[in-house]
Design a protein around this motif. Sequence first.
Motif, PDB file in Angstrom:
ATOM      1  N   LEU A   1       0.818  -1.215   0.000  1.00 12.16           N
ATOM      2  CA  LEU A   1       0.000   0.000   0.000  1.00 12.16           C
ATOM      3  C   LEU A   1       0.851   1.265   0.000  1.00 12.16           C
ATOM      4  O   LEU A   1       0.390   2.337  -0.408  1.00 12.16           O
ATOM      5  CB  LEU A   1      -0.975  -0.007   1.175  1.00 12.16           C
ATOM      6  N   LEU A   2       2.107   1.176   0.426  1.00 12.12           N
ATOM      7  CA  LEU A   2       2.978   2.338   0.427  1.00 12.12           C
ATOM      8  C   LEU A   2       3.484   2.692  -0.959  1.00 12.12           C
ATOM      9  O   LEU A   2       3.889   3.830  -1.204  1.00 12.12           O
ATOM     10  CB  LEU A   2       4.186   2.102   1.345  1.00 12.12           C
ATOM     11  N   ASN A   3       3.452   1.743  -1.895  1.00 13.86           N
ATOM     12  CA  ASN A   3       4.138   1.926  -3.166  1.00 13.86           C
ATOM     13  C   ASN A   3       3.213   2.007  -4.364  1.00 13.86           C
ATOM     14  O   ASN A   3       3.686   2.180  -5.483  1.00 13.86           O
ATOM     15  CB  ASN A   3       5.125   0.765  -3.371  1.00 13.86           C
ATOM     16  N   GLU A   4       1.907   1.886  -4.177  1.00 18.34           N
ATOM     17  CA  GLU A   4       0.987   1.975  -5.296  1.00 18.34           C
ATOM     18  C   GLU A   4       0.736   3.426  -5.665  1.00 18.34           C
ATOM     19  O   GLU A   4       0.621   4.296  -4.810  1.00 18.34           O
ATOM     20  CB  GLU A   4      -0.337   1.278  -4.940  1.00 18.34           C
ATOM     21  N   HIS A   5       0.640   3.675  -6.980  1.00 17.37           N
ATOM     22  CA  HIS A   5       0.410   5.032  -7.476  1.00 17.37           C
ATOM     23  C   HIS A   5      -1.012   5.477  -7.150  1.00 17.37           C
ATOM     24  O   HIS A   5      -1.972   4.756  -7.413  1.00 17.37           O
ATOM     25  CB  HIS A   5       0.651   5.088  -8.977  1.00 17.37           C
ATOM     26  N   ARG A   6      -1.172   6.693  -6.594  1.00 19.54           N
ATOM     27  CA  ARG A   6      -2.474   7.173  -6.132  1.00 19.54           C
ATOM     28  C   ARG A   6      -2.873   8.511  -6.747  1.00 19.54           C
ATOM     29  O   ARG A   6      -3.861   9.087  -6.334  1.00 19.54           O
ATOM     30  CB  ARG A   6      -2.459   7.333  -4.609  1.00 19.54           C
ATOM     31  N   GLY A   7      -2.114   9.043  -7.699  1.00 16.13           N
ATOM     32  CA  GLY A   7      -2.508  10.288  -8.349  1.00 16.13           C
ATOM     33  C   GLY A   7      -2.027  11.516  -7.610  1.00 16.13           C
ATOM     34  O   GLY A   7      -0.833  11.716  -7.408  1.00 16.13           O
ATOM     35  N   SER A   8      -2.969  12.374  -7.177  1.00 16.46           N
ATOM     36  CA  SER A   8      -2.655  13.615  -6.454  1.00 16.46           C
ATOM     37  C   SER A   8      -2.991  13.447  -4.974  1.00 16.46           C
ATOM     38  O   SER A   8      -3.813  12.603  -4.608  1.00 16.46           O
ATOM     39  CB  SER A   8      -3.443  14.787  -7.035  1.00 16.46           C
ATOM     40  N   ALA A   9      -2.371  14.302  -4.140  1.00 16.63           N
ATOM     41  CA  ALA A   9      -2.581  14.157  -2.697  1.00 16.63           C
ATOM     42  C   ALA A   9      -2.292  15.455  -1.969  1.00 16.63           C
ATOM     43  O   ALA A   9      -1.485  16.280  -2.414  1.00 16.63           O
ATOM     44  CB  ALA A   9      -1.700  13.045  -2.130  1.00 16.63           C
ATOM     45  N   VAL A  10      -2.959  15.633  -0.832  1.00 20.24           N
ATOM     46  CA  VAL A  10      -2.651  16.664   0.158  1.00 20.24           C
ATOM     47  C   VAL A  10      -2.621  15.971   1.513  1.00 20.24           C
ATOM     48  O   VAL A  10      -3.413  15.054   1.778  1.00 20.24           O
ATOM     49  CB  VAL A  10      -3.676  17.811   0.155  1.00 20.24           C
ATOM     50  N   GLY A  11      -1.706  16.391   2.371  1.00 16.43           N
ATOM     51  CA  GLY A  11      -1.577  15.714   3.650  1.00 16.43           C
ATOM     52  C   GLY A  11      -1.065  16.619   4.745  1.00 16.43           C
ATOM     53  O   GLY A  11      -0.510  17.696   4.498  1.00 16.43           O
ATOM     54  N   LEU A  12      -1.264  16.155   5.983  1.00 16.00           N
ATOM     55  CA  LEU A  12      -0.804  16.850   7.184  1.00 16.00           C
ATOM     56  C   LEU A  12      -0.018  15.869   8.043  1.00 16.00           C
ATOM     57  O   LEU A  12      -0.321  14.676   8.071  1.00 16.00           O
ATOM     58  CB  LEU A  12      -1.984  17.410   7.983  1.00 16.00           C
ATOM     59  N   MET A  13       0.962  16.392   8.764  1.00 19.23           N
ATOM     60  CA  MET A  13       1.779  15.549   9.634  1.00 19.23           C
ATOM     61  C   MET A  13       2.023  16.272  10.947  1.00 19.23           C
ATOM     62  O   MET A  13       2.370  17.463  10.960  1.00 19.23           O
ATOM     63  CB  MET A  13       3.107  15.200   8.972  1.00 19.23           C
ATOM     64  N   VAL A  14       1.830  15.564  12.046  1.00 19.47           N
ATOM     65  CA  VAL A  14       2.022  16.110  13.388  1.00 19.47           C
ATOM     66  C   VAL A  14       3.088  15.280  14.087  1.00 19.47           C
ATOM     67  O   VAL A  14       3.015  14.041  14.100  1.00 19.47           O
ATOM     68  CB  VAL A  14       0.708  16.089  14.200  1.00 19.47           C
ATOM     69  N   ARG A  15       4.057  15.952  14.690  1.00 18.91           N
ATOM     70  CA  ARG A  15       5.166  15.283  15.366  1.00 18.91           C
ATOM     71  C   ARG A  15       5.160  15.622  16.853  1.00 18.91           C
ATOM     72  O   ARG A  15       5.057  16.776  17.232  1.00 18.91           O
ATOM     73  CB  ARG A  15       6.505  15.701  14.764  1.00 18.91           C
ATOM     74  N   LYS A  16       5.265  14.594  17.660  1.00 16.50           N
ATOM     75  CA  LYS A  16       5.453  14.722  19.096  1.00 16.50           C
ATOM     76  C   LYS A  16       6.691  13.913  19.486  1.00 16.50           C
ATOM     77  O   LYS A  16       7.227  13.167  18.667  1.00 16.50           O
ATOM     78  CB  LYS A  16       4.205  14.233  19.843  1.00 16.50           C
ATOM     79  N   PRO A  17       7.167  14.030  20.734  1.00 17.52           N
ATOM     80  CA  PRO A  17       8.429  13.365  21.081  1.00 17.52           C
ATOM     81  C   PRO A  17       8.480  11.882  20.753  1.00 17.52           C
ATOM     82  O   PRO A  17       9.467  11.390  20.209  1.00 17.52           O
ATOM     83  CB  PRO A  17       8.542  13.611  22.589  1.00 17.52           C
ATOM     84  N   ASN A  18       7.417  11.116  21.035  1.00 17.66           N
ATOM     85  CA  ASN A  18       7.437   9.683  20.813  1.00 17.66           C
ATOM     86  C   ASN A  18       6.383   9.191  19.834  1.00 17.66           C
ATOM     87  O   ASN A  18       6.281   7.984  19.594  1.00 17.66           O
ATOM     88  CB  ASN A  18       7.259   8.932  22.145  1.00 17.66           C
ATOM     89  N   VAL A  19       5.599  10.110  19.278  1.00 18.87           N
ATOM     90  CA  VAL A  19       4.521   9.730  18.360  1.00 18.87           C
ATOM     91  C   VAL A  19       4.519  10.685  17.173  1.00 18.87           C
ATOM     92  O   VAL A  19       4.653  11.898  17.346  1.00 18.87           O
ATOM     93  CB  VAL A  19       3.144   9.751  19.065  1.00 18.87           C
ATOM     94  N   VAL A  20       4.356  10.114  15.975  1.00 14.93           N
ATOM     95  CA  VAL A  20       4.219  10.899  14.749  1.00 14.93           C
ATOM     96  C   VAL A  20       2.979  10.393  14.026  1.00 14.93           C
ATOM     97  O   VAL A  20       2.801   9.176  13.849  1.00 14.93           O
ATOM     98  CB  VAL A  20       5.454  10.781  13.844  1.00 14.93           C
ATOM     99  N   ALA A  21       2.100  11.309  13.613  1.00 14.10           N
ATOM    100  CA  ALA A  21       0.863  10.946  12.932  1.00 14.10           C
ATOM    101  C   ALA A  21       0.784  11.673  11.596  1.00 14.10           C
ATOM    102  O   ALA A  21       1.197  12.825  11.476  1.00 14.10           O
ATOM    103  CB  ALA A  21      -0.361  11.285  13.786  1.00 14.10           C
ATOM    104  N   SER A  22       0.234  10.976  10.592  1.00 14.16           N
ATOM    105  CA  SER A  22       0.086  11.536   9.252  1.00 14.16           C
ATOM    106  C   SER A  22      -1.299  11.213   8.733  1.00 14.16           C
ATOM    107  O   SER A  22      -1.816  10.104   8.930  1.00 14.16           O
ATOM    108  CB  SER A  22       1.158  10.960   8.322  1.00 14.16           C
ATOM    109  N   LEU A  23      -1.924  12.190   8.047  1.00 13.21           N
ATOM    110  CA  LEU A  23      -3.245  12.017   7.453  1.00 13.21           C
ATOM    111  C   LEU A  23      -3.233  12.674   6.079  1.00 13.21           C
ATOM    112  O   LEU A  23      -2.777  13.810   5.935  1.00 13.21           O
ATOM    113  CB  LEU A  23      -4.329  12.650   8.329  1.00 13.21           C
ATOM    114  N   ALA A  24      -3.741  11.960   5.056  1.00 11.37           N
ATOM    115  CA  ALA A  24      -3.683  12.474   3.688  1.00 11.37           C
ATOM    116  C   ALA A  24      -4.918  12.032   2.910  1.00 11.37           C
ATOM    117  O   ALA A  24      -5.544  11.009   3.227  1.00 11.37           O
ATOM    118  CB  ALA A  24      -2.417  11.997   2.981  1.00 11.37           C
ATOM    119  N   GLN A  25      -5.242  12.824   1.871  1.00 12.34           N
ATOM    120  CA  GLN A  25      -6.347  12.535   0.970  1.00 12.34           C
ATOM    121  C   GLN A  25      -5.798  12.426  -0.456  1.00 12.34           C
ATOM    122  O   GLN A  25      -5.096  13.313  -0.924  1.00 12.34           O
ATOM    123  CB  GLN A  25      -7.408  13.624   1.038  1.00 12.34           C
ATOM    124  N   PHE A  26      -6.151  11.318  -1.139  1.00  9.58           N
ATOM    125  CA  PHE A  26      -5.686  11.060  -2.497  1.00  9.58           C
ATOM    126  C   PHE A  26      -6.856  11.157  -3.477  1.00  9.58           C
ATOM    127  O   PHE A  26      -7.996  10.845  -3.139  1.00  9.58           O
ATOM    128  CB  PHE A  26      -5.064   9.663  -2.612  1.00  9.58           C
TER     129      PHE A  26
END
Length: 370
Positions: free
Chosen positions: A152-177
């Motif tokens: 799922l990380l390597n399949e082509h998905r077209g266009s995208a916008v995303g957000l990423m939040v970083r904390k000391p021990n946790v990193v979260a990412s959310l995106a729309q394709f």
Amino acid sequence: MKLRDRQDKVERVLSFYKPSNGSPFQETSTHIRGEVDVLGALLMMDNVDQQKHDAISSAGIRTGIHSKFTFETTIRQKDTLVAEFVASEKGQSDVLGSPLSLAKVFYAANISDWFSAIAIPMGAHCRDVGVATNSFYQRGGLTNYSSHGPSLLNEHRGSAVGLMVRKPNVVASLAQFVSVLGMQPGSIGITRIFGTFGQIVCQLSRSTKLSLMGIHQVPKLSSQQVSLGALAVPVGLFNRRKGPEAVMEASSPPIETHTEENVMAGSIAVMLESELDESTRIGGWLEMQKSNPKHLQWAVTMSDTPEDDFGWGLSLAGSIQGPKSWDHFQAETFLNFNIGKRCRLQPALVYVMDGTAQFPALMFRSSWSL
């Protein structure tokens, strides 16, 4: 290079009128990185029928010449603009491959130390908007299972916008394709696929990371064959009347296509990575495809690849695509020889069991970085 030259001319003109206001491109340079991979395989089999051909594809054995050139420019000291050009093989008989073509445009805005935004007008993959946990696979094996991580990380998905939040021990990412499949057999319009991707990475210890990721896809069918442009996407928020899918079902009998099965459901994957020392790493991943526990892919990999010495790696991988307990299984071992800082040689031995097809394969990869 032509665009960069035109940009320099515009900057020189604007410098006469706005001497006090700096341009976002002022005093920046474009960094160029190049990667060229040559992969070959010696398949130990008498003849290649359709079943063995499917087994080779399932094993993720890639051959040919693969080139990638990346142009990276820093903007406003925090943001990054990336253009990626790729060339790969055209077909089985074309050794030299295709010419370089623009495959990806990537813009990352680091708004603060803990928050960033990403926009990819073309060539988006989940790995582009996800947390960079696949560094473990950069010096990995030669097949897709041992070198790329979950599919799922390597399949082509077209266009995208995303957000990423970083904390000391946790990193979260959310995106729309958003991707376009075009006209499908029996359809009356253009099919667009909307996909939502999410990932959470937890730092369990100083050297161990646990990552949970998933993507959910929904197809949308336009009622007319009208092109709105590359970056124009219609989204209905207030009109609740019946959509084109309902009209098509009422006016014509259902027609079977592969699109609904592939894109209606999503995939979920979990990945664990651990660094035993500077060069020794062990990790594994498990992916459930189509939201069905009967469709699983997995891999476990261990490698010791120092930058200035001899290295090795071992990988076990497999998949379950139905009621069978072992639909696909493969074992791979490779050696890693670094010649200077820019060249790498990797011979490998792969043994594949896919249904009734079983065969070993000798593989070889030569990589240059520019």
